[in-house]
Enzyme design. Structure first.
Site, short mmCIF file in Angstrom:
data_model
loop_
_atom_site.label_atom_id
_atom_site.label_comp_id
_atom_site.label_asym_id
_atom_site.label_seq_id
_atom_site.Cartn_x
_atom_site.Cartn_y
_atom_site.Cartn_z
CB SER A 72 -0.95 -0.04 1.20
OG SER A 72 -1.91 0.97 1.12
CG ASP A 112 7.32 5.36 -11.93
OD1 ASP A 112 8.07 4.37 -12.06
OD2 ASP A 112 6.09 5.31 -12.07
CE LYS A 117 -4.97 -2.55 1.17
NZ LYS A 117 -5.11 -1.13 0.79
#
Length: 480
Positions: free
Chosen positions: A303, A314, A328
């Protein structure tokens, strides 16, 4: 009675449908008409009344109605559920950062209870419970007949009392362990400076180690304090450890990622409708001052941990190392029903800046480093060296160094204990390597013009030095 039941389930139904997980649907959903829904609800009410009137024992109407609502929500995904008044209160107590229990984050997996991760320094972590373990029995009672909330409630209790769990780990026989409940105080952030040998064996370099065990209301402030103190220690880079971190508040994850970013998107959340998109961007100001960052993840990183790892990965701000994360990628929200009860329901998925959905996939590390046990294959001192020859000359400083050598061996033993965390050691090595590359990248080669200017400066210094020497000689001659 029938009319009241219809109103109750119509209130619950739209919320449940809104949180439906499309990833489970291979084919388009065939929606019922209002008339068909009404007929199904009438059937549900008929089932309730038949069960209440015909079951062999006295029925607890509240219990079976709550079970029906919970079953409805759990049919959507493992993270949606009905929260009774007690469950809702316990959830809020847990979110405050302190609660009584074992310190273990769990989820439902095909009717079983699966461990997402244990919380650091809790009875569960100390007992060796790991991410991915299954709990089959609680106090000798099978969990397959329990809801997730019931399993959580059975593991919680008064501090000092005991609970027995049957655990199945991958590739191992089931084991039963008895744990003593404790007050679980979640300290989100722990930090320290770790030393690593520099290029010269006599030098050491400092690396900032930051461990985040969960994402709570105070995590961002704790991290800011940690970075401020570590920056004063002149660390060369950071290891951000979110292994076995089950997640927490979305806002905390955004703030943690923002602490290391100067710009760029952090995460986007997308709900059921195409217009339900929210994007979060970093504010100016990198609290780590651009120093190298390695994020450590593993199967227990879920999560909010995955949001942070994905954002830094990224944006090219950090290198992610370890093993594939939990996967998740959904956001839950509590929807109070007005009577002290609530619905805990999945309302959106989250995506990394490059548009990747993490749901069921997780974050793939840039460099996979599985936790391993290191075995030393090379002796510290070679059997074949100058010292191995008969009658070789002794080192005159060897006797002086005997005590130092003994002390070094003791230190090495301590280092070997620390080195049991193979992933951490590799992450620290990587931070040092990235720091060296960063230093080389910032080096600006001299141009011919720079070299000529430097030569002129050196010639000027040399002429001034010669003039000074001549003047000194003349003074000495005058004195004679």
């Amino acid at each position: 009675m029938l009319k009241k039941l219809l109103v109750l389930f119509m209130l619950v139904m739209p919320v449940a449908v809104f949180g439906a997980d499309k990833s489970k649907k291979d084919e388009p959903v065939e929606h019922l008409t209002d008339e068909q829904i009404y007929e199904q609800l009438k059937k549900l009410a008929l089932v309730f009344e038949t069960a209440r009137d015909n079951f062999v024992e006295e029925t607890d109407e509240k219990k079976i109605l709550e079970a029906a609502m919970n079953g409805m929500l759990q049919a959507l995904d493992p993270h949606s559920s009905y929260l009774s008044a007690d469950d809702f209160k316990e959830f809020n107590d847990k979110s405050s950062g302190e609660f009584g229990g074992l310190g273990i984050q769990i989820t439902s997996d095909r009717g079983a209870v699966r461990v997402i991760s244990p919380i650091d320094d809790t009875p569960a972590a100390k007992a060796g419970i790991k991410a991915g373990d299954y709990i089959t029995h609680i106090d000798d009672e099978q969990v397959f007949d329990m809801t997730l909330n019931q399993a959580v409630k059975k593991m919680k209790g008064r501090p000092g009392t005991k609970v027995k769990l049957t655990i199945i780990s991958d590739g191992e026989e089931p084991r039963t362990i008895t744990l003593k409940r404790a007050i679980i105080k979640v300290e989100s952030v722990k930090y320290e400076e770790k030393s690593i040998a520099g290029a010269d064996e006599d030098t050491e370099e400092k690396i900032g180690y930051i461990r985040i065990s969960d994402f709570g209301a105070t995590t961002a402030k704790e991290l800011e304090k940690a970075l401020e103190k570590l920056e004063k220690k002149d660390v060369i880079g950071y290891v951000l450890d979110v292994r076995n971190n089950p997640g927490g508040y979305l806002t905390a994850a955004i703030d943690v990622a923002d602490a290391f970013l100067d710009a760029g998107e952090i995460v986007s959340t997308r709900g059921k409708r195409k217009t339900d998109i929210e994007r979060n961007f970093a504010k100016a100001g990198d609290l780590a001052n651009g120093k190298p960052v390695v994020v450590l993840i593993n199967h227990g990183s879920a999560s909010a941990s995955e949001i942070v790892a994905g954002a830094l990965q990224d944006n090219g701000r950090a290198l992610v190392m370890g093993s594939q994360s939990f996967g998740k990628g959904s956001v839950q929200q509590q929807k109070p029903l007005g009577d002290g009860t609530a619905i805990h329901i999945t309302i959106a998925r989250y995506y990394t800046p490059s548009g990747r959905s993490i749901q069921n996939e997780g974050i793939t590390p840039d460099i996979e480093v599985l936790q391993s046990k290191v075995e030393v294959l090379e002796r510290k001192e070679s059997l074949y060296s100058e010292a191995s020859f008969k009658n070789s000359l002794k080192n005159e400083d060897s006797e002086k160094d005997e005590k130092k050598k003994s002390d070094d061996e003791k230190e090495l033993t301590d280092e070997e204990k620390d080195a049991l965390d193979y992933q951490l050691q590799r992450a620290m090595d990587m931070v040092r390597a990235m720091s060296k590359l960063q230093a080389k990248a910032s080096f600006v080669p001299a141009t011919p013009e720079d070299a000529a200017a430097l030569d002129e400066e050196l010639e000027g210094d040399e002429k001034a030095s010669d003039d000074k020497n001549s003047a000194d000689k003349e003074k000495k001659s005058d004195k004679k």
